[in-house]
Write an enzyme that holds these catalytic residues in place. Structure first.
Site, mmCIF file in Angstrom:
data_model
loop_
_atom_site.group_PDB
_atom_site.id
_atom_site.type_symbol
_atom_site.label_atom_id
_atom_site.label_comp_id
_atom_site.label_asym_id
_atom_site.label_seq_id
_atom_site.Cartn_x
_atom_site.Cartn_y
_atom_site.Cartn_z
ATOM 1 N N LYS A 94 -18.103 -20.822 -17.858
ATOM 2 C CA LYS A 94 -17.867 -19.503 -17.257
ATOM 3 C C LYS A 94 -18.552 -18.404 -18.081
ATOM 4 O O LYS A 94 -18.993 -17.388 -17.512
ATOM 5 C CB LYS A 94 -16.369 -19.209 -17.184
ATOM 6 C CG LYS A 94 -15.556 -20.148 -16.311
ATOM 7 C CD LYS A 94 -16.053 -20.158 -14.871
ATOM 8 C CE LYS A 94 -16.813 -21.411 -14.529
ATOM 9 N NZ LYS A 94 -17.269 -21.468 -13.132
ATOM 10 N N ARG A 107 -34.285 -8.203 -13.410
ATOM 11 C CA ARG A 107 -35.120 -8.235 -12.203
ATOM 12 C C ARG A 107 -34.885 -7.021 -11.317
ATOM 13 O O ARG A 107 -35.419 -6.933 -10.218
ATOM 14 C CB ARG A 107 -34.849 -9.534 -11.437
ATOM 15 C CG ARG A 107 -35.193 -10.790 -12.239
ATOM 16 C CD ARG A 107 -34.730 -12.042 -11.527
ATOM 17 N NE ARG A 107 -35.494 -12.269 -10.306
ATOM 18 C CZ ARG A 107 -34.962 -12.662 -9.158
ATOM 19 N NH1 ARG A 107 -33.663 -12.839 -9.047
ATOM 20 N NH2 ARG A 107 -35.721 -12.859 -8.098
ATOM 21 N N LYS A 109 -32.277 -6.022 -9.614
ATOM 22 C CA LYS A 109 -31.598 -6.311 -8.353
ATOM 23 C C LYS A 109 -30.275 -5.536 -8.325
ATOM 24 O O LYS A 109 -29.187 -6.116 -8.362
ATOM 25 C CB LYS A 109 -31.346 -7.820 -8.218
ATOM 26 C CG LYS A 109 -32.598 -8.667 -8.233
ATOM 27 C CD LYS A 109 -33.345 -8.560 -6.913
ATOM 28 C CE LYS A 109 -34.519 -9.516 -6.868
ATOM 29 N NZ LYS A 109 -35.240 -9.473 -5.573
ATOM 30 N N HIS A 120 -15.647 -10.977 -10.214
ATOM 31 C CA HIS A 120 -15.609 -12.441 -10.268
ATOM 32 C C HIS A 120 -15.997 -12.952 -11.656
ATOM 33 O O HIS A 120 -15.316 -13.817 -12.225
ATOM 34 C CB HIS A 120 -16.562 -13.001 -9.212
ATOM 35 C CG HIS A 120 -16.659 -14.495 -9.219
ATOM 36 N ND1 HIS A 120 -15.653 -15.306 -8.777
ATOM 37 C CD2 HIS A 120 -17.656 -15.326 -9.616
ATOM 38 C CE1 HIS A 120 -16.006 -16.573 -8.912
ATOM 39 N NE2 HIS A 120 -17.218 -16.610 -9.412
ATOM 40 N N LYS A 171 -27.849 -21.317 3.646
ATOM 41 C CA LYS A 171 -27.523 -20.216 2.739
ATOM 42 C C LYS A 171 -26.137 -19.629 3.017
ATOM 43 O O LYS A 171 -25.311 -19.489 2.105
ATOM 44 C CB LYS A 171 -28.582 -19.129 2.877
ATOM 45 C CG LYS A 171 -28.361 -17.910 2.008
ATOM 46 C CD LYS A 171 -29.519 -16.942 2.196
ATOM 47 C CE LYS A 171 -29.360 -15.705 1.327
ATOM 48 N NZ LYS A 171 -30.496 -14.786 1.471
ATOM 49 N N GLN A 178 -17.172 -21.274 -0.303
ATOM 50 C CA GLN A 178 -16.346 -20.522 -1.236
ATOM 51 C C GLN A 178 -15.044 -20.059 -0.585
ATOM 52 O O GLN A 178 -13.984 -20.077 -1.213
ATOM 53 C CB GLN A 178 -17.135 -19.329 -1.783
ATOM 54 C CG GLN A 178 -18.264 -19.737 -2.714
ATOM 55 C CD GLN A 178 -19.204 -18.586 -3.034
ATOM 56 O OE1 GLN A 178 -19.532 -17.796 -2.158
ATOM 57 N NE2 GLN A 178 -19.653 -18.514 -4.273
#
Length: 247
Positions: A94, A107, A109, A120, A171, A178
């Site tokens: 984790k 990057r 993003k 999370h 995808k 989940q």
């Protein structure tokens, strides 16, 4: 594992870098591509998830663990120590997953640095640390067992994307998987309300609400990212994937 200070310190630095320092340092820089780094990272995550899932099944859930209620073995038998070691490795995994966020920052993003993502990645190390410290085995490890399977699928998708594969049709099903995970862990944890095997019932105060909250956050993301808006409604501005390390 003697106290939570090291783990909490890592998370404080993580959130500061993710929300403040990292974006500030990258503001006037071009985004890094990191393709080779992502290939190696995603491969290692798949391998680690496979190993932990195998250990979870071999030592407990596919062996003789009760699916209704399973106590923690606090003894020092070889099996008990091996289970505790697997729990500790899960906790370390984790921590390595915090690199997901580092790659987003490098990057540039920014859209991926959502509340869902940061929440999370902050909560899971805390929960994992508590399990290793006080309950290294037993009923609560079902959450990690299922989570490792989900991560095998998820990081395999990210690995293929980092290798250049496009139009991966499954995808959206990663997020669906989940959602199933949170339903399964809620039902499994809730059995402690009806069965008593010595596993601490106070954990329900944390596991049940957290499963519901995670389900709500991921469901909200799924609807915004994949379900078409109602007629006349503005298009969603949600990112294409909760993590999308390779898009």
């Amino acid at each position: 594992m003697s106290d939570p200070i090291p783990m909490l310190s890592i998370l404080v630095v993580y959130n500061y870098l993710a929300q403040k320092l990292g974006p500030a340092l990258m503001a006037n820089r071009k985004p890094f591509r990191l393709r080779s780094t992502l290939v190696v990272y995603n491969t290692l995550q798949v391998v680690a998830s496979c190993y932990l899932f195998y250990q979870g099944g071999r030592l407990g859930w596919l062996r003789d663990y009760s699916w209704r209620c399973q106590p923690v073995d606090y003894g020092t038998s070889p099996r008990a120590l091996e289970i505790a070691a697997a729990c500790y490795l899960y906790f370390l995994a984790k921590l390595t997953e915090l690199l997901d966020t580092a790659f987003f920052v490098l990057r540039k993003k920014e859209r991926q640095l959502s509340f869902l993502h940061l929440y999370h990645h902050t909560v899971m190390p805390i929960v994992s640390w508590g399990c290793v410290k006080y309950m290294p085995g037993g009923h609560g490890t079902f959450i990690g067992f299922v989570n490792c399977f989900v991560h095998i699928v998820m990081y395999t998708y990210y690995l293929l994307a980092s290798l250049g594969y496009t139009n991966l049709w499954w995808k959206r099903h990663v997020t669906r998987l989940q959602l199933i995970q949170f339903c399964a862990t809620f039902i499994h944890s809730a059995q402690l309300c009806f069965y008593d095997c010595g596993f601490p019932r106070f954990t329900l105060v944390l596991t049940l609400p957290n499963s519901v909250y995670f389900y709500y956050l991921f469901k909200d993301f799924y609807q915004k990212a994949y379900e078409p808006p109602a007629r006349g409604a503005p298009p969603s501005s949600a990112p294409p994937s909760e993590k999308s390390k390779c898009d």
